[in-house]
Design a protein around this motif. Structure first.
Motif, mmCIF file in Angstrom:
data_model
loop_
_atom_site.group_PDB
_atom_site.id
_atom_site.type_symbol
_atom_site.label_atom_id
_atom_site.label_comp_id
_atom_site.label_asym_id
_atom_site.label_seq_id
_atom_site.Cartn_x
_atom_site.Cartn_y
_atom_site.Cartn_z
ATOM 1 N N MET A 1 0.851 -1.195 0.000
ATOM 2 C CA MET A 1 0.000 0.000 0.000
ATOM 3 C C MET A 1 0.882 1.239 0.000
ATOM 4 O O MET A 1 1.845 1.340 0.763
ATOM 5 C CB MET A 1 -0.895 -0.020 1.251
ATOM 6 N N ASP A 2 0.560 2.193 -0.867
ATOM 7 C CA ASP A 2 1.320 3.437 -0.926
ATOM 8 C C ASP A 2 1.179 4.228 0.367
ATOM 9 O O ASP A 2 0.251 4.036 1.139
ATOM 10 C CB ASP A 2 0.821 4.291 -2.095
ATOM 11 N N LYS A 3 2.127 5.156 0.592
ATOM 12 C CA LYS A 3 2.076 5.983 1.795
ATOM 13 C C LYS A 3 1.205 7.217 1.620
ATOM 14 O O LYS A 3 0.765 7.822 2.609
ATOM 15 C CB LYS A 3 3.493 6.394 2.201
ATOM 16 N N MET A 4 0.967 7.605 0.380
ATOM 17 C CA MET A 4 0.162 8.792 0.095
ATOM 18 C C MET A 4 -0.971 8.432 -0.857
ATOM 19 O O MET A 4 -0.828 7.547 -1.712
ATOM 20 C CB MET A 4 1.021 9.894 -0.543
ATOM 21 N N ILE A 5 -2.095 9.127 -0.721
ATOM 22 C CA ILE A 5 -3.198 8.973 -1.661
ATOM 23 C C ILE A 5 -2.834 9.664 -2.961
ATOM 24 O O ILE A 5 -2.396 10.825 -2.967
ATOM 25 C CB ILE A 5 -4.495 9.562 -1.080
ATOM 26 N N THR A 6 -2.999 8.953 -4.064
ATOM 27 C CA THR A 6 -2.747 9.515 -5.383
ATOM 28 C C THR A 6 -4.046 9.507 -6.185
ATOM 29 O O THR A 6 -5.031 8.863 -5.797
ATOM 30 C CB THR A 6 -1.689 8.701 -6.145
ATOM 31 N N LEU A 7 -4.046 10.213 -7.302
ATOM 32 C CA LEU A 7 -5.241 10.214 -8.145
ATOM 33 C C LEU A 7 -5.578 8.806 -8.626
ATOM 34 O O LEU A 7 -6.752 8.496 -8.871
ATOM 35 C CB LEU A 7 -5.033 11.152 -9.342
ATOM 36 N N ALA A 8 -4.579 7.943 -8.709
ATOM 37 C CA ALA A 8 -4.830 6.562 -9.139
ATOM 38 C C ALA A 8 -5.712 5.807 -8.155
ATOM 39 O O ALA A 8 -6.434 4.881 -8.538
ATOM 40 C CB ALA A 8 -3.500 5.823 -9.320
ATOM 41 N N HIS A 9 -5.687 6.220 -6.870
ATOM 42 C CA HIS A 9 -6.549 5.560 -5.886
ATOM 43 C C HIS A 9 -8.023 5.838 -6.140
ATOM 44 O O HIS A 9 -8.892 5.148 -5.590
ATOM 45 C CB HIS A 9 -6.178 6.012 -4.469
ATOM 46 N N GLY A 10 -8.318 6.843 -6.939
ATOM 47 C CA GLY A 10 -9.711 7.131 -7.280
ATOM 48 C C GLY A 10 -10.072 6.727 -8.684
ATOM 49 O O GLY A 10 -11.158 7.047 -9.163
ATOM 50 N N GLY A 11 -9.180 6.022 -9.359
ATOM 51 C CA GLY A 11 -9.389 5.705 -10.768
ATOM 52 C C GLY A 11 -10.210 4.469 -11.044
ATOM 53 O O GLY A 11 -10.534 4.188 -12.197
ATOM 54 N N GLY A 12 -10.528 3.685 -10.009
ATOM 55 C CA GLY A 12 -11.352 2.505 -10.204
ATOM 56 C C GLY A 12 -10.592 1.233 -10.499
ATOM 57 O O GLY A 12 -11.200 0.171 -10.683
ATOM 58 N N GLY A 13 -9.273 1.303 -10.518
ATOM 59 C CA GLY A 13 -8.485 0.124 -10.828
ATOM 60 C C GLY A 13 -7.919 -0.552 -9.594
ATOM 61 O O GLY A 13 -8.523 -0.556 -8.515
ATOM 62 N N ARG A 14 -6.701 -1.116 -9.752
ATOM 63 C CA ARG A 14 -6.091 -1.903 -8.683
ATOM 64 C C ARG A 14 -5.881 -1.080 -7.424
ATOM 65 O O ARG A 14 -6.133 -1.552 -6.312
ATOM 66 C CB ARG A 14 -4.753 -2.482 -9.179
ATOM 67 N N THR A 99 -2.919 13.088 0.580
ATOM 68 C CA THR A 99 -3.242 12.787 1.973
ATOM 69 C C THR A 99 -2.501 11.527 2.398
ATOM 70 O O THR A 99 -2.540 10.512 1.690
ATOM 71 C CB THR A 99 -4.756 12.565 2.139
ATOM 72 N N PRO A 100 -1.810 11.543 3.530
ATOM 73 C CA PRO A 100 -1.144 10.322 3.997
ATOM 74 C C PRO A 100 -2.144 9.191 4.207
ATOM 75 O O PRO A 100 -3.216 9.392 4.792
ATOM 76 C CB PRO A 100 -0.501 10.747 5.320
ATOM 77 N N VAL A 101 -1.801 8.016 3.747
ATOM 78 C CA VAL A 101 -2.674 6.852 3.918
ATOM 79 C C VAL A 101 -2.921 6.575 5.397
ATOM 80 O O VAL A 101 -4.017 6.169 5.790
ATOM 81 C CB VAL A 101 -2.057 5.621 3.217
ATOM 82 N N ASP A 102 -1.926 6.826 6.231
ATOM 83 C CA ASP A 102 -2.111 6.623 7.671
ATOM 84 C C ASP A 102 -3.214 7.517 8.224
ATOM 85 O O ASP A 102 -3.940 7.126 9.149
ATOM 86 C CB ASP A 102 -0.807 6.880 8.426
ATOM 87 N N ASP A 103 -3.342 8.729 7.681
ATOM 88 C CA ASP A 103 -4.419 9.618 8.121
ATOM 89 C C ASP A 103 -5.775 9.062 7.724
ATOM 90 O O ASP A 103 -6.741 9.113 8.501
ATOM 91 C CB ASP A 103 -4.239 11.018 7.527
ATOM 92 N N VAL A 104 -5.856 8.553 6.498
ATOM 93 C CA VAL A 104 -7.116 7.948 6.046
ATOM 94 C C VAL A 104 -7.488 6.784 6.956
ATOM 95 O O VAL A 104 -8.643 6.647 7.384
ATOM 96 C CB VAL A 104 -7.003 7.482 4.579
ATOM 97 N N GLU A 105 -6.500 5.953 7.286
ATOM 98 C CA GLU A 105 -6.793 4.808 8.153
ATOM 99 C C GLU A 105 -7.218 5.262 9.547
ATOM 100 O O GLU A 105 -8.108 4.667 10.153
ATOM 101 C CB GLU A 105 -5.585 3.879 8.238
#
Length: 334
Positions: A1-14, A99-105
């Protein structure tokens, strides 16, 4: 899992699947949580309450909670105000790129913990990723369904002459917490938000009386705004006594320094209840035994005089019209 949210996380793919499975499903999963396009539910009640709310707060983390906890409490409490047992929620999150993934979690974990405490299931949702600067960290929209309880029909228009005006806890803590968390005034005070899910608090009252005419969540705009809403919806007058209003001493101190009125500061764990005065004593006694309502108090009465207006007895014993809330209340919390 990446450390930061990227636009790819909203793209509907993997990467979207990784975000959903590694954070949202990990913390929110239950037997009704679905991967399909809609959850299939079996409501037991003949009637349900249905509500939705959006949550935007700066800072997203504050003493006593974060936007995840806030989003669950806000929707659970809106259902509770209708006398409905909160059962199911959906959750839609718009996350800022970077956004840091840790913050999302951390946010999702708070949602999960609050859902367990409130006894609700989050059954479906959505995630989107917005570009940097398009949102502030994360915006959340939650929608809730609750089962209406027999014999309980609270409405703003139900206010009746002689009703007691009850607050379930001290007022203004959430608004004061957010104000200080922005660190604009250099004030250091030990204040935590009252953010809490209140179904347990309110449902405990149903064991002693179902005669609760009105239940209203004193969120944005605070208790003062709620009182004006109820006076107008019921075409009644309301009189309150400032000396009986519970305010945390630290909140009172901050308000004194900044010239704010705690009646207009947001609460996220305090309700306004209107009920017959004959029941007020046992209602407050029951509230005093609760986790989130130990400072409950009767602060006034409903009258037939001056419909649509709210009067306040001041600390020196005089009576005045409570100033109506303005177009922009401070601090703005969403």
């Amino acid at each position: 899992m990446d450390k930061m949210i990227t636009l790819a996380h909203g793209g509907g793919g993997r990467k979207t699947s990784e975000l959903i499975n590694n954070i949202f499903r990990k913390h929110l999963g239950n037997e009704e949580f679905t991967s399909d396009d809609a959850a299939v539910l079996e409501p037991a009640a003949k009637k349900i309450a249905f509500t939705t709310d959006g949550f935007i707060v700066t800072p997203w983390r504050f003493p006593g909670g974060n936007i995840g906890k806030l989003s669950l409490c806000g929707t659970v409490n809106d259902l509770t105000c209708m006398g409905a047992h909160p059962k199911w929620l959906s959750c839609a999150c718009v996350i800022e790129e970077g956004t840091p993934v840790d913050d999302v979690e951390e946010i999702v974990r708070a949602m999960a913990e609050t859902a367990i405490e409130a006894g609700v299931h989050i059954v479906c949702g959505d995630t989107k990723v917005a570009g940097r600067g398009q949102v502030d960290h994360m915006f959340i929209t939650t929608t809730g369904i609750g089962e209406l309880q027999d014999g309980i029909y609270p409405k703003g228009s139900n206010a009746t002459r002689g009703d007691a005006v009850i607050v379930t806890n001290d007022i203004g803590r959430h608004g004061c917490t957010i104000l200080l968390s922005r660190d604009q005034y250099g004030i250091d005070a030990d204040i935590k938000s009252d953010c809490a899910p209140l179904w347990g608090t309110v449902s405990s009252l149903f064991t002693i009386t179902k005669n609760l005419h009105t239940i209203r969540d004193a969120t944005r705009g605070g208790v003062g705004t709620v009182l004006y809403e109820l006076a107008r919806e019921s075409n009644k007058g309301i009189r309150i006594d400032r000396s009986k209003i519970p305010v945390d001493p630290a909140v009172a101190g901050v308000c004194g320094m900044l010239g704010l009125d705690p009646l207009y500061l947001a609460c996220e764990g305090t309700m306004v209840i209107l009920a017959p005065m004959d029941d007020a004593g046992k209602i407050v006694e029951k509230l005093h035994s609760g986790k989130y309502s130990r400072n409950a108090a009767v602060i006034g009465t409903v009258t037939d005089d001056e419909p649509g207006k709210v009067f306040v007895k001041t600390d020196v014993g005089t009576e005045m019209i409570l100033p109506e809330p303005g177009g922009e209340l401070l601090p703005r919390i969403c």
